[in-house]
Design a protein around this motif. Structure first.
Motif, mmCIF file in Angstrom:
data_model
loop_
_atom_site.group_PDB
_atom_site.id
_atom_site.type_symbol
_atom_site.label_atom_id
_atom_site.label_comp_id
_atom_site.label_asym_id
_atom_site.label_seq_id
_atom_site.Cartn_x
_atom_site.Cartn_y
_atom_site.Cartn_z
ATOM 1 N N GLY A 11 6.732 -3.483 -14.860
ATOM 2 C CA GLY A 11 6.014 -4.390 -13.968
ATOM 3 C C GLY A 11 5.423 -3.667 -12.775
ATOM 4 O O GLY A 11 5.548 -2.447 -12.630
ATOM 5 N N HIS A 12 4.773 -4.431 -11.899
ATOM 6 C CA HIS A 12 4.111 -3.896 -10.716
ATOM 7 C C HIS A 12 4.644 -4.616 -9.484
ATOM 8 O O HIS A 12 4.761 -5.850 -9.472
ATOM 9 N N ALA A 13 4.956 -3.860 -8.442
ATOM 10 C CA ALA A 13 5.381 -4.474 -7.184
ATOM 11 C C ALA A 13 4.165 -5.052 -6.474
ATOM 12 O O ALA A 13 3.155 -4.362 -6.298
ATOM 13 N N PRO A 14 4.231 -6.312 -6.050
ATOM 14 C CA PRO A 14 3.098 -6.903 -5.338
ATOM 15 C C PRO A 14 3.112 -6.518 -3.865
ATOM 16 O O PRO A 14 4.071 -5.922 -3.361
ATOM 17 N N GLY A 15 2.048 -6.884 -3.164
ATOM 18 C CA GLY A 15 2.019 -6.758 -1.712
ATOM 19 C C GLY A 15 1.694 -5.390 -1.171
ATOM 20 O O GLY A 15 2.052 -5.080 -0.028
ATOM 21 N N ALA A 16 1.004 -4.551 -1.964
ATOM 22 C CA ALA A 16 0.627 -3.223 -1.466
ATOM 23 C C ALA A 16 -0.483 -3.343 -0.425
ATOM 24 O O ALA A 16 -1.417 -4.122 -0.585
ATOM 25 N N TRP A 17 -0.386 -2.548 0.648
ATOM 26 C CA TRP A 17 -1.414 -2.506 1.677
ATOM 27 C C TRP A 17 -2.508 -1.532 1.248
ATOM 28 O O TRP A 17 -2.239 -0.560 0.532
ATOM 29 N N PRO A 18 -3.730 -1.759 1.709
ATOM 30 C CA PRO A 18 -4.779 -0.754 1.460
ATOM 31 C C PRO A 18 -4.371 0.594 2.054
ATOM 32 O O PRO A 18 -3.867 0.656 3.181
ATOM 33 N N LEU A 19 -4.569 1.642 1.300
ATOM 34 C CA LEU A 19 -4.260 3.025 1.688
ATOM 35 C C LEU A 19 -2.772 3.295 1.833
ATOM 36 O O LEU A 19 -2.252 4.291 1.346
ATOM 37 N N LEU A 20 -2.028 2.399 2.504
ATOM 38 C CA LEU A 20 -0.603 2.637 2.763
ATOM 39 C C LEU A 20 0.288 2.237 1.595
ATOM 40 O O LEU A 20 1.422 2.699 1.486
ATOM 41 N N GLY A 21 -0.214 1.372 0.712
ATOM 42 C CA GLY A 21 0.614 0.912 -0.395
ATOM 43 C C GLY A 21 1.823 0.138 0.102
ATOM 44 O O GLY A 21 1.727 -0.731 0.967
ATOM 45 N N HIS A 22 2.988 0.479 -0.424
ATOM 46 C CA HIS A 22 4.232 -0.201 -0.043
ATOM 47 C C HIS A 22 5.016 0.584 1.016
ATOM 48 O O HIS A 22 6.170 0.234 1.302
ATOM 49 N N LEU A 23 4.413 1.620 1.594
ATOM 50 C CA LEU A 23 5.120 2.438 2.585
ATOM 51 C C LEU A 23 5.673 1.632 3.751
ATOM 52 O O LEU A 23 6.820 1.856 4.168
ATOM 53 N N PRO A 24 4.903 0.709 4.352
ATOM 54 C CA PRO A 24 5.481 -0.034 5.484
ATOM 55 C C PRO A 24 6.780 -0.747 5.125
ATOM 56 O O PRO A 24 7.725 -0.773 5.912
ATOM 57 N N ARG A 25 6.857 -1.319 3.927
ATOM 58 C CA ARG A 25 8.071 -2.032 3.528
ATOM 59 C C ARG A 25 9.203 -1.047 3.238
ATOM 60 O O ARG A 25 10.371 -1.315 3.531
ATOM 61 N N LEU A 26 8.881 0.118 2.661
ATOM 62 C CA LEU A 26 9.901 1.121 2.382
ATOM 63 C C LEU A 26 10.485 1.702 3.660
ATOM 64 O O LEU A 26 11.666 2.043 3.723
ATOM 65 N N VAL A 27 9.673 1.849 4.676
ATOM 66 C CA VAL A 27 10.126 2.462 5.925
ATOM 67 C C VAL A 27 10.828 1.449 6.817
ATOM 68 O O VAL A 27 11.882 1.732 7.401
ATOM 69 N N LEU A 28 10.261 0.227 6.933
ATOM 70 C CA LEU A 28 10.778 -0.735 7.896
ATOM 71 C C LEU A 28 11.918 -1.587 7.327
ATOM 72 O O LEU A 28 12.873 -1.887 8.030
ATOM 73 N N ARG A 29 11.821 -1.976 6.055
ATOM 74 C CA ARG A 29 12.860 -2.838 5.467
ATOM 75 C C ARG A 29 13.131 -2.377 4.034
ATOM 76 O O ARG A 29 12.802 -3.074 3.070
ATOM 77 N N PRO A 30 13.732 -1.200 3.886
ATOM 78 C CA PRO A 30 13.858 -0.627 2.538
ATOM 79 C C PRO A 30 14.703 -1.461 1.581
ATOM 80 O O PRO A 30 14.341 -1.631 0.417
ATOM 81 N N LEU A 31 15.843 -2.004 2.055
ATOM 82 C CA LEU A 31 16.719 -2.718 1.126
ATOM 83 C C LEU A 31 16.143 -4.058 0.670
ATOM 84 O O LEU A 31 16.189 -4.367 -0.536
ATOM 85 N N PRO A 32 15.595 -4.895 1.556
ATOM 86 C CA PRO A 32 14.956 -6.117 1.052
ATOM 87 C C PRO A 32 13.824 -5.828 0.070
ATOM 88 O O PRO A 32 13.651 -6.567 -0.910
ATOM 89 N N PHE A 33 13.076 -4.750 0.303
ATOM 90 C CA PHE A 33 12.021 -4.412 -0.640
ATOM 91 C C PHE A 33 12.622 -4.021 -1.991
ATOM 92 O O PHE A 33 12.171 -4.491 -3.048
ATOM 93 N N LEU A 34 13.657 -3.181 -1.982
ATOM 94 C CA LEU A 34 14.293 -2.797 -3.242
ATOM 95 C C LEU A 34 14.876 -4.013 -3.955
ATOM 96 O O LEU A 34 14.760 -4.151 -5.179
ATOM 97 N N ASP A 35 15.516 -4.900 -3.188
ATOM 98 C CA ASP A 35 16.120 -6.087 -3.797
ATOM 99 C C ASP A 35 15.091 -6.959 -4.509
ATOM 100 O O ASP A 35 15.432 -7.710 -5.430
ATOM 101 N N SER A 36 13.832 -6.866 -4.103
ATOM 102 C CA SER A 36 12.788 -7.695 -4.719
ATOM 103 C C SER A 36 12.279 -7.114 -6.034
ATOM 104 O O SER A 36 11.645 -7.826 -6.825
ATOM 105 N N LEU A 37 12.531 -5.834 -6.303
ATOM 106 C CA LEU A 37 11.906 -5.179 -7.455
ATOM 107 C C LEU A 37 12.404 -5.673 -8.817
ATOM 108 O O LEU A 37 11.598 -5.792 -9.753
ATOM 109 N N PRO A 38 13.703 -5.944 -9.011
ATOM 110 C CA PRO A 38 14.129 -6.378 -10.348
ATOM 111 C C PRO A 38 13.404 -7.626 -10.840
ATOM 112 O O PRO A 38 13.303 -7.828 -12.058
ATOM 113 N N GLY A 39 12.906 -8.458 -9.954
ATOM 114 C CA GLY A 39 12.158 -9.625 -10.382
ATOM 115 C C GLY A 39 10.844 -9.286 -11.054
ATOM 116 O O GLY A 39 10.221 -10.146 -11.693
#
Length: 459
Positions: A11-39
């Motif tokens: 699957g594909h993780a939604p919510g990527a930012w232009p140019l930055l991708g998912h970096l803001p979520r990985l840096v600022l809230r890594p665990l909630p972002f990871l918890d969302s991936l199995p869905g």
């Protein structure tokens, strides 16, 4: 318990930012972002800036990535950044060099040396807690890092290092580990002049200079101090060649990282989990009171502390320090039916693997009892990896964490100053971040009231 047989989904993780991708979520809230991936799948496409990575959490695929060394290697831009700090040591070298390096490093982790190392661990834990005072507030994460760094330095360099030099190495390592994660996920940050970049580069220079000086002093003395560096100096390959100064420095960095950062994260998480789960804490103290009867813990006590060991295992399940292990494909392959060309980045996420509901009932619950019941699929519990690349210091780190937890919990009750859940600090290991806790000295055998926190059921 058997592993799941359902075919993995891509699957594909939604919510990527232009140019930055998912970096803001990985840096600022890594665990909630990871918890969302199995869905979104068992292999999920994630964007880190302009790069694409594939996050894997299916047990069969994780084991395949770890063991198929002809396809998945420790190479690419992410490992280049890590090698810039740690050098080309056992934890970072490509597969082609791994076997020779492991053979060189293995003598430092021979089971016959564990008693010597655990004696250092027990002594350093006593020295740390001797500075604590009832009613004081300490940052448990910082204290755990101070403890495990001291143990790593003493077991590696038992002679020739002053307390001041040891503290300088510890401080430099802390700056480097805080900055390295950012440089791995966002390499461009190192090209931007800033105070943080100057601190990072200064710490890197101090680390390299300090380790090089110690290696040179040992080599010049020619004395066997009975520590890990002395053993490495004595290593010879089939041609009679020893390790060069650069190779010794790289392995020293590997040993300090493995002995400090990972274990400190484990100890800090365990203390927080016990603070949030008073029933588990009470049972742990009951075991410690029965075995120790008020005396300090010693390495000989480890076999008599099964529940303490289960607390460590359960903490490793919920918060594995090596939470995301990266590999790069060196030939074309596929995962979950999706073709991956050479050069694709794959991240095995042990944090997600250990929280799969079909493997671990109530996966977010801190339940040390699950280990004694025999219902844990150990083939899917991989905090130290598996196969030829499994962590060489697994017994060292587990023993250190168990001793530290026993020494601290038998004498002290630690109460979080705030009940807000920890906010993990983005680092190469899964660190809980700052955790101020108030110290209450306890009398062995006396019940200590603990206010159950909001995480008393799940984490």
């Amino acid at each position: 318990m058997s592993l799941p047989v359902d075919p993995p989904r891509y699957g594909h993780a939604p919510g990527a930012w232009p140019l930055l991708g998912h970096l803001p979520r990985l840096v600022l809230r890594p665990l909630p972002f990871l918890d969302s991936l199995p869905g979104h799948g068992d292999v999920v496409r994630v964007r880190m800036g302009t790069r694409t990575v594939h996050v894997v959490s299916h047990p069969a695929l994780v084991r395949r990535v770890f063991t198929d060394r002809r396809t998945f290697d420790r190479s690419g831009v992410l490992y280049e950044k890590v090698r810039a700090l740690l050098g080309n040591g056992l934890a970072t070298c490509p597969n082609a060099e791994h076997r020779a390096q492991r053979l060189a490093l293995q003598p430092a982790f021979h089971p016959s040396l564990l008693d010597r190392y655990t004696a250092v661990m027990a002594a350093e834990t006593r020295a740390l807690t001797a500075r604590w005072r009832p009613g004081a507030v300490v940052d448990v994460t910082e204290e755990a890092f101070r403890l495990t760094t001291a143990v790593a330095v003493r077991t590696l360099f038992s002679a020739g290092i002053t307390p001041h030099a040891a503290e300088e190495l510890r401080e430099a390592l802390e700056v480097l580990l805080r900055g390295l994660y950012t440089r791995v996920v966002a390499p461009a940050v190192d090209r931007i002049p800033s105070p943080a970049r100057r601190r990072y580069r200064g710490a890197l220079a101090r680390w390299r200079t300090g380790v090089a000086a110690l290696v040179a002093a040992y080599r010049a003395a020619g004395t066997d101090h009975g520590d890990a560096l002395s053993l490495l100096l004595a290593v010879r390959d089939e041609h009679g060649r020893g390790l060069s100064d650069a190779e010794l420095g790289d392995q020293a960095a590997t040993l300090v990282l493995a002995g400090a950062e990972t274990t400190s994260s484990l100890v800090a998480w365990a203390l927080r989990l016990l603070a949030d789960h008073p029933e588990a804490a009470a049972r742990l103290r009951g075991e410690l009171d029965a075995v120790l009867a008020g005396r300090p813990v010693t390495p000989a006590d480890l076999p008599r502390l099964p529940y303490t060991a289960d607390v460590v295992r359960e903490t490793l399940r919920l918060y594995p320090p090596a939470w995301a292990i990266t590999r790069t494909t060196i030939r074309g392959t596929e995962l979950a039916g999706t073709p991956l060309p050479p050069g694709s980045i794959v991240i095995c996420c042990l944090y997600l693997l250990h929280r799969r509901r079909e493997l671990f009932p109530e996966p977010t619950l801190f339940a040390p009892d699950r280990w004694a019941s025999g219902g844990v699929p150990r083939d899917a519990w991989l905090p130290f990896g598996t196969g030829a690349g499994k962590c060489v210091g697994d017994a060292f780190g587990t023993a250190e964490a168990t001793l530290a937890l026993a020494a601290i919990t038998s004498r002290w009750t630690l109460t979080p100053v705030t009940r807000r859940p920890p906010r993990p600090v983005p680092r190469l290991v899964l660190s809980p971040g700052p955790q101020p806790m108030r110290l209450t000295e306890r009398t062995p055998g006396a019940a200590t009231a603990v206010d159950p926190g909001p995480g008393a059921r799940g984490v």
